[in-house]
Design a protein around this motif. Structure first.
Motif, PDB file in Angstrom:
ATOM      1  N   VAL A  27       0.647  -1.292  -0.190  1.00  0.00           N
ATOM      2  CA  VAL A  27       0.088  -0.010  -0.247  1.00  0.00           C
ATOM      3  C   VAL A  27       0.808   1.087   0.195  1.00  0.00           C
ATOM      4  N   TYR A  28       0.843   2.057  -1.061  1.00  0.00           N
ATOM      5  CA  TYR A  28       1.237   3.359  -1.179  1.00  0.00           C
ATOM      6  C   TYR A  28       0.519   4.540  -0.805  1.00  0.00           C
ATOM      7  N   ASP A  29       0.145   5.090   0.332  1.00  0.00           N
ATOM      8  CA  ASP A  29      -0.734   5.860   0.383  1.00  0.00           C
ATOM      9  C   ASP A  29      -0.274   7.494  -0.213  1.00  0.00           C
ATOM     10  N   PHE A  30      -1.354   8.331   0.186  1.00  0.00           N
ATOM     11  CA  PHE A  30      -0.978   9.687  -0.731  1.00  0.00           C
ATOM     12  C   PHE A  30       0.367  10.128   0.046  1.00  0.00           C
ATOM     13  N   ARG A  31       0.637  10.070   1.350  1.00  0.00           N
ATOM     14  CA  ARG A  31       1.713  10.664   1.849  1.00  0.00           C
ATOM     15  C   ARG A  31       3.076   9.800   1.376  1.00  0.00           C
ATOM     16  N   THR A  32       2.942   8.767   0.903  1.00  0.00           N
ATOM     17  CA  THR A  32       4.320   7.980   0.517  1.00  0.00           C
ATOM     18  C   THR A  32       4.335   8.683  -0.934  1.00  0.00           C
ATOM     19  N   VAL A  33       3.446   8.503  -1.776  1.00  0.00           N
ATOM     20  CA  VAL A  33       3.490   9.012  -3.011  1.00  0.00           C
ATOM     21  C   VAL A  33       3.937  10.399  -3.224  1.00  0.00           C
ATOM     22  N   ASN A  34       3.379  11.359  -2.249  1.00  0.00           N
ATOM     23  CA  ASN A  34       3.769  12.708  -2.423  1.00  0.00           C
ATOM     24  C   ASN A  34       5.252  12.800  -2.195  1.00  0.00           C
ATOM     25  N   GLU A  35       5.968  12.005  -1.292  1.00  0.00           N
ATOM     26  CA  GLU A  35       7.382  11.873  -1.098  1.00  0.00           C
ATOM     27  C   GLU A  35       8.002  11.265  -2.257  1.00  0.00           C
ATOM     28  N   LEU A  36       7.582  10.039  -2.869  1.00  0.00           N
ATOM     29  CA  LEU A  36       8.444   9.582  -3.949  1.00  0.00           C
ATOM     30  C   LEU A  36       8.397  10.528  -5.048  1.00  0.00           C
ATOM     31  N   LEU A  37       7.197  11.104  -5.402  1.00  0.00           N
ATOM     32  CA  LEU A  37       7.186  11.663  -6.744  1.00  0.00           C
ATOM     33  C   LEU A  37       7.189  13.025  -6.586  1.00  0.00           C
ATOM     34  N   CYS A  38       7.527  13.581  -5.353  1.00  0.00           N
ATOM     35  CA  CYS A  38       7.942  15.039  -5.011  1.00  0.00           C
ATOM     36  C   CYS A  38       6.693  15.974  -5.368  1.00  0.00           C
ATOM     37  N   LEU A  39       5.463  15.777  -5.168  1.00  0.00           N
ATOM     38  CA  LEU A  39       4.387  16.289  -5.656  1.00  0.00           C
ATOM     39  C   LEU A  39       4.043  17.662  -4.935  1.00  0.00           C
ATOM     40  N   GLY A  40       4.811  17.668  -3.726  1.00  0.00           N
ATOM     41  CA  GLY A  40       4.569  19.000  -3.080  1.00  0.00           C
ATOM     42  C   GLY A  40       3.284  19.374  -2.450  1.00  0.00           C
ATOM     43  N   TYR A  41       2.465  18.495  -2.036  1.00  0.00           N
ATOM     44  CA  TYR A  41       1.251  18.815  -1.500  1.00  0.00           C
ATOM     45  C   TYR A  41       1.491  18.984   0.124  1.00  0.00           C
ATOM     46  N   SER A  42       0.715  19.951   0.381  1.00  0.00           N
ATOM     47  CA  SER A  42       0.891  20.548   1.898  1.00  0.00           C
ATOM     48  C   SER A  42       0.257  19.452   2.818  1.00  0.00           C
ATOM     49  N   GLU A  43       0.660  19.329   3.961  1.00  0.00           N
ATOM     50  CA  GLU A  43       0.077  18.431   5.029  1.00  0.00           C
ATOM     51  C   GLU A  43      -1.490  18.727   5.183  1.00  0.00           C
ATOM     52  N   LYS A  44      -2.142  19.863   4.893  1.00  0.00           N
ATOM     53  CA  LYS A  44      -3.534  20.054   5.170  1.00  0.00           C
ATOM     54  C   LYS A  44      -4.199  19.369   3.875  1.00  0.00           C
ATOM     55  N   HIS A  45      -3.480  19.390   2.670  1.00  0.00           N
ATOM     56  CA  HIS A  45      -3.843  18.540   1.378  1.00  0.00           C
ATOM     57  C   HIS A  45      -3.790  16.845   1.720  1.00  0.00           C
ATOM     58  N   LEU A  46      -2.689  16.568   2.271  1.00  0.00           N
ATOM     59  CA  LEU A  46      -2.544  15.427   2.686  1.00  0.00           C
ATOM     60  C   LEU A  46      -3.592  14.664   3.439  1.00  0.00           C
ATOM     61  N   THR A  47      -3.850  15.557   4.775  1.00  0.00           N
ATOM     62  CA  THR A  47      -4.855  14.963   5.583  1.00  0.00           C
ATOM     63  C   THR A  47      -6.264  14.985   4.820  1.00  0.00           C
ATOM     64  N   SER A  48      -6.744  15.647   3.858  1.00  0.00           N
ATOM     65  CA  SER A  48      -7.964  15.801   3.205  1.00  0.00           C
ATOM     66  C   SER A  48      -8.281  14.826   2.209  1.00  0.00           C
ATOM     67  N   ILE A  49      -7.297  13.915   1.735  1.00  0.00           N
ATOM     68  CA  ILE A  49      -7.473  13.012   0.944  1.00  0.00           C
ATOM     69  C   ILE A  49      -8.082  11.758   1.390  1.00  0.00           C
ATOM     70  N   GLY A  50      -7.899  11.492   2.518  1.00  0.00           N
ATOM     71  CA  GLY A  50      -8.142  10.222   3.401  1.00  0.00           C
ATOM     72  C   GLY A  50      -7.502   9.025   3.232  1.00  0.00           C
ATOM     73  N   SER A  51      -7.911   7.962   3.708  1.00  0.00           N
ATOM     74  CA  SER A  51      -7.261   6.730   3.743  1.00  0.00           C
ATOM     75  C   SER A  51      -7.484   5.719   2.496  1.00  0.00           C
ATOM     76  N   PRO A  52      -6.310   5.062   2.191  1.00  0.00           N
ATOM     77  CA  PRO A  52      -6.551   4.135   1.016  1.00  0.00           C
ATOM     78  C   PRO A  52      -7.649   3.167   1.301  1.00  0.00           C
ATOM     79  N   PRO A  53      -8.189   2.461   0.125  1.00  0.00           N
ATOM     80  CA  PRO A  53      -9.003   1.223   0.402  1.00  0.00           C
ATOM     81  C   PRO A  53      -8.370   0.266   1.085  1.00  0.00           C
ATOM     82  N   ALA A  54      -8.997  -0.874   1.727  1.00  0.00           N
ATOM     83  CA  ALA A  54      -8.353  -1.979   2.151  1.00  0.00           C
ATOM     84  C   ALA A  54      -7.583  -2.825   1.333  1.00  0.00           C
ATOM     85  N   ALA A  55      -6.226  -3.230   1.785  1.00  0.00           N
ATOM     86  CA  ALA A  55      -5.502  -4.111   0.664  1.00  0.00           C
ATOM     87  C   ALA A  55      -6.151  -5.041   0.378  1.00  0.00           C
ATOM     88  N   LEU A  56      -5.550  -5.532  -0.735  1.00  0.00           N
ATOM     89  CA  LEU A  56      -6.086  -6.741  -1.393  1.00  0.00           C
ATOM     90  C   LEU A  56      -5.004  -7.713  -1.664  1.00  0.00           C
TER      91      LEU A  56
END
Length: 186
Positions: free
Chosen positions: A10-39
């Motif tokens: 599972v690569y959540d929003f925070r992880t992908v933000n760091e990997l791809l240097c998306l530059g989203y703020s902490e506020k934006h990070l918390t607004s995205i929500g949790s990923p769906p349950a892993a399969l």
């Protein structure tokens, strides 16, 4: 349907933000929500919605993820963006899909899944490689949902020391190393 892989990264929003240097703020990070349950056998990841050319440009200096190809730069499928959101893609092709033509492979896709775009498969390959160093589809290729401007189907795979390749073939093309990828419908 059985899959060869049982892990479920599972690569959540925070992880992908760091990997791809998306530059989203902490506020934006918390607004995205949790990923769906892993399969089991699927990678769950935040998809920024970038087109293929953007993914290639970003990853160019990170590692040899993509091969040295330019034929598809101006193809509509390489310029397609999608809304950013969580996605789930199976880490391997459907096991029984190899050595069949595309129509036969389509019939194997479970109702809860669909054949993903090349953009989505390449995004997953890049994120997973940047996070884990593991190359998916290293000796296999998969059909994707896209077609080129001449109507042939786009395939992705064959990651080796020269990177992932993108190619196109006719739907009747038959190859023992060509399967079909699936992503979860949301």
């Amino acid at each position: 349907m059985s899959v060869c892989r049982t892990d479920a990264p599972v690569y959540d929003f925070r992880t992908v933000n760091e990997l791809l240097c998306l530059g989203y703020s902490e506020k934006h990070l918390t607004s995205i929500g949790s990923p769906p349950a892993a399969l089991p056998g699927y990678i769950t990841f935040f998809d920024p919605g970038w087109n293929i050319n953007e993914i290639r440009r970003y990853a160019k200096d990170k590692a040899r993820i993509f091969g040295f190809q330019t034929w598809y730069n101006d193809q509509p499928f390489a310029q397609m963006h999608e809304a950013s959101r969580y996605r789930q893609l199976q880490m391997t092709a459907i096991p029984d899909s190899f050595g069949k033509i595309f129509a036969e492979q389509q019939a194997l896709v479970p109702p809860e899944d669909e054949i993903p775009s090349a953009r989505l498969v390449l995004t997953m390959i890049a994120i997973h490689f940047l996070a884990s160093g593991e190359r998916l589809f290293s000796n296999r290729s998969v059909y994707c949902a896209n077609r080129t401007s001449d109507g042939s189907l786009v395939i992705v795979g064959g990651i080796g020391r020269f990177g992932t390749f993108v190619d196109h073939v006719e739907p009747e093309f038959l190859d023992r190393a060509l399967g079909v990828a699936v992503s979860r419908k949301f």
